[in-house]
Motif scaffolding. Structure first.
Motif, mmCIF file in Angstrom:
data_model
loop_
_atom_site.group_PDB
_atom_site.id
_atom_site.type_symbol
_atom_site.label_atom_id
_atom_site.label_comp_id
_atom_site.label_asym_id
_atom_site.label_seq_id
_atom_site.Cartn_x
_atom_site.Cartn_y
_atom_site.Cartn_z
ATOM 1 N N GLY A 1 -9.757 -9.157 7.643
ATOM 2 C CA GLY A 1 -9.476 -8.821 9.027
ATOM 3 C C GLY A 1 -8.261 -9.508 9.602
ATOM 4 N N LYS B 1 -8.438 -3.288 2.357
ATOM 5 C CA LYS B 1 -8.056 -1.902 2.538
ATOM 6 C C LYS B 1 -8.504 -1.387 3.898
ATOM 7 C CE LYS B 1 -10.263 -0.206 -0.884
ATOM 8 N NZ LYS B 1 -10.791 0.923 -1.704
ATOM 9 N N LEU B 2 -7.644 -0.572 4.496
ATOM 10 C CA LEU B 2 -7.964 0.068 5.763
ATOM 11 C C LEU B 2 -8.345 1.524 5.539
ATOM 12 C CD1 LEU B 2 -5.233 -1.124 8.292
ATOM 13 C CD2 LEU B 2 -7.568 -1.947 8.033
ATOM 14 N N TYR C 1 -14.104 -4.806 10.822
ATOM 15 C CA TYR C 1 -12.869 -5.216 11.468
ATOM 16 C C TYR C 1 -12.182 -3.926 11.898
ATOM 17 C CZ TYR C 1 -13.811 -9.493 8.820
ATOM 18 O OH TYR C 1 -14.399 -10.596 8.281
ATOM 19 N N TYR D 1 0.290 5.208 1.290
ATOM 20 C CA TYR D 1 -0.541 6.200 1.973
ATOM 21 C C TYR D 1 0.205 7.533 2.013
ATOM 22 C CZ TYR D 1 -3.406 2.452 4.064
ATOM 23 O OH TYR D 1 -4.236 1.383 4.285
ATOM 24 N N GLU E 1 -11.455 -1.933 8.570
ATOM 25 C CA GLU E 1 -11.421 -2.710 7.332
ATOM 26 C C GLU E 1 -12.840 -3.148 7.058
ATOM 27 O OE1 GLU E 1 -8.796 -6.105 7.191
ATOM 28 O OE2 GLU E 1 -10.059 -6.997 5.657
ATOM 29 N N TYR F 1 0.839 -1.194 0.000
ATOM 30 C CA TYR F 1 0.000 0.000 0.000
ATOM 31 C C TYR F 1 0.874 1.244 0.000
ATOM 32 C CZ TYR F 1 -3.224 -3.504 1.865
ATOM 33 O OH TYR F 1 -3.969 -4.635 2.060
ATOM 34 N N TYR G 1 -2.164 -6.215 -4.814
ATOM 35 C CA TYR G 1 -2.349 -7.534 -4.215
ATOM 36 C C TYR G 1 -1.316 -8.541 -4.709
ATOM 37 C CZ TYR G 1 -6.873 -5.995 -2.375
ATOM 38 O OH TYR G 1 -7.859 -5.332 -1.694
ATOM 39 N N GLU H 1 -5.280 -9.183 8.449
ATOM 40 C CA GLU H 1 -4.068 -8.519 8.012
ATOM 41 C C GLU H 1 -3.543 -7.536 9.044
ATOM 42 O OE1 GLU H 1 -2.552 -7.388 3.813
ATOM 43 O OE2 GLU H 1 -4.039 -5.898 4.406
ATOM 44 N N LEU I 1 -5.302 6.513 1.530
ATOM 45 C CA LEU I 1 -4.783 5.486 0.638
ATOM 46 C C LEU I 1 -4.710 5.998 -0.801
ATOM 47 C CD1 LEU I 1 -3.896 2.520 0.323
ATOM 48 C CD2 LEU I 1 -6.314 1.955 -0.044
#
Lengths: 114, 114
Positions: free
Chosen positions: A99, B101-102, B32, A35, B94, A33, A50, A101, A45
């Motif tokens: 969830g 993605k967060l 999450y 940010y 999430e 990612y 992926y 991660e 983001l």
């Protein structure tokens, strides 16, 4: 502990110039990612991936491109840098969905566009 | 779309006091939820997460958080606070599914006075 390394740590660029921010992770995570962190906005983001060869747009992708040439490397590209892109940029990696991660962040790149 | 709100930009308290940092979220399904911490000059580090099950989750460094579905909150707690807890704390959500993605809140800067 996963290691995420960003380069450069600091960058001064001129308006209209091209900037490439690099990120390398050594824990074989699938997800990566980008940010940006700005006062009053928290983390937003820009792009994510992926896996090698894939990139996805995040919440604020305009003015940015991303490249994931390998599992380990994920770059953020500013083709025509603008002063509004002055910020601190964080790269993160993670390996999970739904969830599971946990993100591991690099130390950030402070970019100033003059 | 989901969102995370951290209503307190700054929190100051004395060492030995109890700390509680507020986080509320907006999301139509089961979220999450995560807390990350950023110590001065450092990158973000994972503290804890709530996926399902027990509504009180424990994390690293003596922190815990309570998930309350009734008021869509996920507040971070620690007692007693120590001066070394001074940092910026980020709540994140999430949205579940296959997308990891967060979405981050704007963060709360905590200052613990010794």
């Amino acid at each position: 502990e996963a290691a995420v390394t960003q380069s450069p740590r600091n960058k001064v660029a001129v308006t209209g110039g091209k900037v490439t921010l690099s990120c390398n992770q050594t824990n074989n995570h699938n997800n990566m990612y980008w940010y940006r962190q700005d006062t009053g906005h928290g983390l937003r983001l820009i792009h994510y991936s992926y896996g090698a060869g894939s990139t996805e747009k995040g919440d604020i992708p305009d003015g940015y491109k991303a490249s994931r040439p390998s599992q380990e490397n994920f770059s953020l590209i500013l083709e025509l840098a603008t002063p509004s892109q002055t910020s601190v940029y964080f790269c993160a990696s993670g390996d999970g969905r739904g969830g599971n991660e946990r993100l591991f962040f690099g130390h950030g790149t402070k970019l100033s566009v003059l | 779309a989901q969102s995370v709100d951290q209503p307190d930009a700054h929190v100051t308290l004395s060492e030995g006091a109890s700390l509680e940092l507020r986080c509320s979220y907006s999301y139509s399904a089961a979220p999450y939820l995560f807390w990350y911490v950023q110590y001065p000059g450092q990158s973000l580090q994972f503290l804890l997460k709530y996926i399902t099950g027990d509504t009180v989750v424990k994390g690293t460094k003596g922190f815990e958080a309570e998930f309350r579905k009734s008021n869509s909150s996920f507040n971070l707690k620690k007692s007693p606070a120590h001066w070394s807890d001074s940092a910026k704390y980020f709540c994140a959500l999430e949205a579940g599914g296959s997308n990891a993605k967060l979405t981050f809140g704007k963060g709360t800067k905590l200052s613990v006075k010794s």
